[in-house]
Design an enzyme around this catalytic site. Structure first.
Site, PDB file in Angstrom:
ATOM      1  N   LYS A  69      -4.425 -20.821  -4.613  1.00 39.83           N
ATOM      2  CA  LYS A  69      -5.793 -21.177  -5.010  1.00 39.83           C
ATOM      3  C   LYS A  69      -6.065 -20.870  -6.470  1.00 39.83           C
ATOM      4  CE  LYS A  69      -7.874 -21.696  -0.547  1.00 39.83           C
ATOM      5  NZ  LYS A  69      -8.584 -21.076   0.568  1.00 39.83           N
TER       6      LYS A  69
ATOM      7  N   ARG B 148      -3.088 -17.606   5.797  1.00 38.91           N
ATOM      8  CA  ARG B 148      -2.904 -19.066   5.805  1.00 38.91           C
ATOM      9  C   ARG B 148      -2.203 -19.438   4.501  1.00 38.91           C
ATOM     10  NH1 ARG B 148      -5.476 -23.531   3.872  1.00 38.91           N
ATOM     11  NH2 ARG B 148      -5.555 -25.353   5.245  1.00 38.91           N
TER      12      ARG B 148
HETATM   13  N1  HH2 Z   1      -8.618 -23.143   2.731  1.00 40.39           N
HETATM   14  C1  HH2 Z   1      -8.422 -24.471   2.645  1.00 40.39           C
HETATM   15  C2  HH2 Z   1      -8.519 -25.269   3.799  1.00 40.39           C
HETATM   16  N2  HH2 Z   1      -8.784 -24.735   4.997  1.00 40.39           N
HETATM   17  N3  HH2 Z   1      -9.222 -22.835   6.323  1.00 40.39           N
HETATM   18  C3  HH2 Z   1      -9.431 -21.517   6.429  1.00 40.39           C
HETATM   19  N4  HH2 Z   1      -9.701 -20.975   7.618  1.00 40.39           N
HETATM   20  N5  HH2 Z   1      -9.370 -20.696   5.335  1.00 40.39           N
HETATM   21  C4  HH2 Z   1      -9.103 -21.169   4.098  1.00 40.39           C
HETATM   22  O1  HH2 Z   1      -9.071 -20.362   3.126  1.00 40.39           O
HETATM   23  C5  HH2 Z   1      -8.879 -22.574   3.947  1.00 40.39           C
HETATM   24  C6  HH2 Z   1      -8.959 -23.387   5.106  1.00 40.39           C
HETATM   25  C7  HH2 Z   1      -8.118 -25.089   1.328  1.00 40.39           C
HETATM   26  O2  HH2 Z   1      -6.766 -25.103   1.061  1.00 40.39           O
HETATM   27  P1  HH2 Z   1      -5.760 -26.319   1.342  1.00 40.39           P
HETATM   28  O3  HH2 Z   1      -5.738 -26.698   2.769  1.00 40.39           O
HETATM   29  O4  HH2 Z   1      -4.461 -25.897   0.787  1.00 40.39           O
HETATM   30  O5  HH2 Z   1      -6.290 -27.510   0.456  1.00 40.39           O
HETATM   31  P2  HH2 Z   1      -7.222 -28.770   0.767  1.00 40.39           P
HETATM   32  O6  HH2 Z   1      -8.493 -28.271   1.353  1.00 40.39           O
HETATM   33  O7  HH2 Z   1      -7.410 -29.416  -0.583  1.00 40.39           O
HETATM   34  O8  HH2 Z   1      -6.511 -29.666   1.736  1.00 40.39           O
END
Ligand code: HH2
Length: 274
Positions: free
Chosen positions: A215, A249
């Site tokens: 992040k 995660r």
């Molecule tokens: N962060 C993201 C998405 N889902 N769910 C939980 N529970 N906690 C988090 O910190 C979290 C999440 C964002 O990260 P990512 O999936 O890598 O990216 P994107 O939302 O752009 O798909």
């Protein structure tokens, strides 16, 4: 799932064209299934599948399209390997269909705020439910001045309210997992404070999930792009585990499960468990 004795590694599988770090890589179902199986082989305990990016400014995805992205991937992975799958969605219809296809967890980053049916669907499904803190909504969460009186106290208060809302919808308290929402409407300082004071969220009495992977707070500290944030992520994972995280995660399952296990060994020693 038994929390407390070990740290669970949740591997991230985004079936999207626009996720901030792996967008477009696994947009085809076949590529996504392969990536999911690799995450499992690399030590992920859970695979978190999402069909809608929640990065700041991301455009909402219609339900039909989200279903088209995630269902074949859930089914394809489960046909080849028995591993718990979590569905990362804010839509009750997507959660419902994903659980019917075999998903064993619902990860709702809106904490039941966006879809009025989500609580009822989660209750009926009987699977664990992740409730995450977010300031506002993904489109606008990083806009304007981001101010908290006390970020940890406010996140804890929000999560306590979300737990009660879920329980009043019929979700079993034992099935609830809480998440401070690293990067969701927070400055670098807020994210660091949430990790450093994670222990205070444990007072909610539920397992704590933390998602620092690649992040932007890591990018801002190190001045690196998302794909270059592996070591910074390892440090954040270690700090979160040391402060009490039950689930992390992450994109990089093997590296982060090693970081988490070493940090857990230190945490256990400190707690006198050895
Ligand atoms: N962060 C993201 C998405 N889902 N769910 C939980 N529970 N906690 C988090 O910190 C979290 C999440 C964002 O990260 P990512 O999936 O890598 O990216 P994107 O939302 O752009 O798909």
């Amino acid at each position: 799932m038994a929390f407390g004795e070990r740290v669970w590694v949740m591997g991230i599988l985004n079936v999207t064209p626009d996720s901030f770090s792996d967008g477009g890589k696994n947009f085809e179902a076949r590529a996504a299934i392969g990536a999911g199986l690799r995450l499992a082989a690399a030590g992920a305990d859970i695979i978190d599948i999402g069909g809608e990016s929640t990065r700041p400014g991301a455009e909402p995805v219609p339900q039909q399209e989200e279903l088209r992205r995630v269902l074949p991937v859930i089914e394809g992975i489960l046909r080849r390997r028995r591993i718990p799958i979590s569905i990362d969605t804010m839509k009750a219809g997507v959660a419902e269909a994903a659980v019917a296809a075999g998903a064993a967890m619902i990860n709702d980053v809106s904490a039941l705020r966006f879809d009025p049916r989500m609580g009822e669907v989660a209750a009926r499904s009987g699977v664990p439910l992740v409730l995450m803190h977010m300031r506002g909504e993904p489109r606008t969460m990083q806009q304007g001045e981001i101010v908290y009186r006390d970020v940890v106290a406010e996140v804890a208060e929000f999560l306590a309210g979300a737990i009660e809302r879920a329980v009043s919808c019929g979700v079993s308290r034992e099935n609830i997992i809480v998440d401070p929402g690293i990067g969701f409407g927070k400055t670098v300082e807020h994210n660091l404070e949430l990790i450093d004071r994670l222990g205070e969220l444990r007072a909610l009495g539920r397992p704590v999930l933390v998602g620092p992977s690649r992040k932007s707070f890591i990018g801002k500290i190190l001045d690196l792009l998302p794909g270059e944030r592996l070591w910074g992520t390892a440090a954040a994972v270690a700090a979160a585990v040391l402060r009490g995280a039950d689930i992390v995660r992450v994109h990089d399952a093997r590296e982060m499960s090693e970081a988490a296990r070493v940090a857990l060994a230190v945490r256990r020693r400190r707690a006198g468990q050895k």
